[in-house]
Enzyme design. Structure first.
Site: not given
Length: 195
Positions: A28, A50, A58
């Site tokens: 990522y 988010e 995350w």
């Protein structure tokens, strides 16, 4: 506070410390984080993810991203804006996503606000109007803020436009993710890749 600089991985590449914990985060970091995305759906997806990430790792969101895309109709704002109570029930029963009623309802609210925002140029232009002037490259993680005057202003403007779950910290994370700010550390191989 943790004050680490870029970390050189087993592959000899220097990365931001958070990207060195596993291959998913590294991929990522190397291929998406800090790069500009294009289009309404891409911006709505990042804003939604988010918001769902708040309070979680995350990595959890990355692992669930395909399920989020399926559950939220590819982040097509018109389709999500039409979601009703049956859709909320469906989403709350979907183990593939984060099942948090407040965040699910915020995602639908934000899709509706995205549709309404088209009259003012659209979500993408709106978000990018808060892009700050480039700052100095952070040398360590301690140099990376969690909010900025621009993220505070963006959060306030989005709330005024009817968006939910868009606080300054979440909006700063969005700004980092889509390249409004370049918070790759100075010695990171991705420094300077921002849109």
């Amino acid at each position: 506070m943790d004050a680490r600089g870029a970390v050189i991985g087993d592959d000899g590449v220097a990365r931001c410390p958070w990207a060195t914990s596993d291959p998913v985060n590294a991929a990522y970091h190397d291929t998406e984080w800090g790069l500009r995305v294009a289009g309404e759906a891409a911006h709505l997806e990042r804003l939604t993810l988010e918001a769902f990430q708040s309070g979680l790792s995350w990595r959890t969101i990355l692992d669930k991203r395909p399920a989020f895309r399926a559950a939220f109709a590819g982040f097509d704002a018109d389709r999500v804006a039409d979601f009703g109570p049956d859709d909320v029930a469906r989403l709350m029963a979907d183990a593939g996503i984060v099942r948090n009623l407040r965040k699910v309802e915020a995602a639908i609210t934000n899709a509706r606000a995205t549709v309404a925002l088209r009259e003012q140029g659209g979500l993408e232009a709106f978000i990018w109007s808060f892009r700050p002037d480039p700052g100095p490259a952070p040398r360590t993680t301690a140099d990376v803020p969690t909010t900025s005057p621009e993220s505070v202003a963006l959060a306030k403007a989005l709330k005024k436009a009817g968006f939910a779950h868009v606080g300054p910290t979440t909006m700063y994370a969005l700004m980092e993710a889509i390249g409004l700010v370049d918070d790759h550390l100075a010695d990171c191989h991705r420094r300077g890749c921002a849109g």
